[in-house]
Enzyme design. Sequence first.
Site, mmCIF file in Angstrom:
data_model
loop_
_atom_site.group_PDB
_atom_site.id
_atom_site.type_symbol
_atom_site.label_atom_id
_atom_site.label_comp_id
_atom_site.label_asym_id
_atom_site.label_seq_id
_atom_site.Cartn_x
_atom_site.Cartn_y
_atom_site.Cartn_z
ATOM 1 N N ASP A 1 0.794 -1.230 0.000
ATOM 2 C CA ASP A 1 0.000 0.000 0.000
ATOM 3 C C ASP A 1 0.827 1.281 0.000
ATOM 4 O O ASP A 1 0.625 2.169 -0.811
ATOM 5 C CB ASP A 1 -0.929 -0.002 1.208
ATOM 6 N N TYR B 1 -7.951 1.950 6.772
ATOM 7 C CA TYR B 1 -8.807 2.365 5.659
ATOM 8 C C TYR B 1 -10.265 2.123 6.024
ATOM 9 O O TYR B 1 -10.927 1.252 5.462
ATOM 10 C CB TYR B 1 -8.433 1.610 4.371
ATOM 11 N N GLU C 1 4.530 10.303 3.951
ATOM 12 C CA GLU C 1 4.326 8.947 3.417
ATOM 13 C C GLU C 1 3.615 8.952 2.073
ATOM 14 O O GLU C 1 2.585 9.581 1.916
ATOM 15 C CB GLU C 1 3.513 8.108 4.399
ATOM 16 N N ASP D 1 4.284 0.519 4.234
ATOM 17 C CA ASP D 1 4.204 -0.762 4.923
ATOM 18 C C ASP D 1 4.167 -1.908 3.923
ATOM 19 O O ASP D 1 4.280 -1.711 2.736
ATOM 20 C CB ASP D 1 2.956 -0.810 5.797
#
Length: 629
Positions: free
Chosen positions: A80, A232, A482, A83
Amino acid sequence: MSKFGGSLLGVSLLLTVLLAAATTAAEYYNYGSALDKTFWFFEAQRSGKLPATLRVKWRGHSGLKDGLAQGVSLEGGYYDAGDHVKFGLPMAFSVTMLSWAAVDNRKELSGLNQLQQTLWSIRWGTDYFIKAHPQPNVLWGQVGDGQSDHYCWQRAEDMTTSRTAYKLDQYHPGSDLAGETAAAFAAASLAFKPYNSSYSTILLSHAKELFSFADKYRGLYTDSIRNAKAFYMSSGCSDELLWAAAWLHRATGDQYYLKYTIDNAGYMGGTGWGMKEFSWDNKYAGVQVLLSKYQMKADYFACACLKKNGGYNIQTTPGGLMYAREWNNLQYSSAAAFLLAVYSDYLSAANAKLNCPDGSVQPQALLDFARSQADYILGKNRQGMSYLESDWNVREYIIPRRSLVTIHTHSWIWTKISEFTIEALQSRQSFVQRSSVSCVQGFDSWYTRSQADPNVIYGALVGGPDQNDNYSDDRTNYEQSEPTLSGTAPLVGLFAKLSVGSYGGGYSKPYQTTKQPATSYKATPTTYTPKQSGAPIEFLHSITANWMAGNTRYYRHKVIIKNSSQKQISDLKLKIEDLSGPIWGLIPTGQKNTYQLPRWQKILRAEQTHDFVYVQGGPQAKVSVLSYY
């Protein structure tokens, strides 16, 4: 990554701190180059057995046993963000965005010789989704445990965290995730139809089955896959059902799916809700643009972005960036920009205007706004830096990856920090370092480390600045630093459109900021003609920005190397003297003051150019040619 765009440990992007204040210079943004870098990002995010042709050489095979404990092969797909979790919802949305670009921007992508790359990126996702959908009413929606993954910083190739797989079925429904995956399958079937009809048919079959599953067994996927809730969280499933039906109608022409959308849009919110967001969690604006019947509410979204919606407008930063969320805001900006570029095309094709409460505007205004977001991302901002990792950034930065992986969370493959060293322009080494890093060691050795990581993830779009255009480059600041799949995916269609659109040549129009005028320097080309072959090599040296840091004024030097001969040259070696600062775009050979082109640019064809950049105080460095073939 959480619902609002980051992960618990988010991935940081270690910017070259030497560049301090905002730069000011007339810049041209090469959308074609930016487009190419986005595909590097998707290559870096791949899970599974990687092909030998992969350009990101510091990556290796990973996740080869995913799903086997549950009796299913779930190798492949994409990690994703920083990670190593394979979250189904944002991955499916990303594949839908890539497919939409391949369908609507086929001509532009073909002209840029990037259509094949687009299809490869799509297929890496759809091949995984096919494995994840082994039965009509079964969909494996996630691999990996977000909690344990975010507690470890290690490479994907070495991960020791849980690889538990989570599935949806009739007893554990997830209409949002199943609906988005159906949309991804349907859109991808359109992308592949002209080139691989049999594969397209397979994709469409999966799309139909998943849509039926999603519609028949209603529920939120985060109620069935609770592990995803902290990362999410879904706000609803009605938009994904309409979204999937809209794509199935476009892919099949079957009136059933159009009727489904029309009959259900009212109570599901497809026509009744005015939207100011388009994202992995909210597809209503996408539905409204995709289906012309919803033009009125699509206008609401577009007018809100242009701030002509009677006061009900989007928020923007002082620098003009669309601002939706504190966490990973650029993913919302990139998605909105792509959607507006698409809607601009649809309106132009219909010879229609955008009718807003504050007046009618031409479709070009939508494309102008989309371009403003792209330019902000690439460097036209108060920080004077690009938020997309590239070798030509206004300000260069290195992205680490959590998990020592990243060094920034979401396990970023790319960074996975301990990783290996990249051959990239920003790397200080010319070899690939592959050292194993344990879970705890990643934090002890890398997370609090002040130096840059050895590997660079090109094409990664970070979370971006706050509502005041401020950006803090720190590994612990994962809300801003990120990158994610869902943030980068919309850029493919956006950059493709801008590369060959009304701006021509793949570059944006120049701009000049007024905050701090840059010193004016005239670029003076110099020509070097090696005696051994007589083929001239030309250098065009210019200063594109300058700023004060302490008591020192630093300059950003850009050098264009041009092969002015009528034949190609290879293995070019340059001598660079009086260089005191960092350099990007060239790789040190190991010999004093000697540099060479990156491995992917070993050959310069006739009239071809290659750029490199360096930053230092004082006079420019001396560049000369040592040898070439």
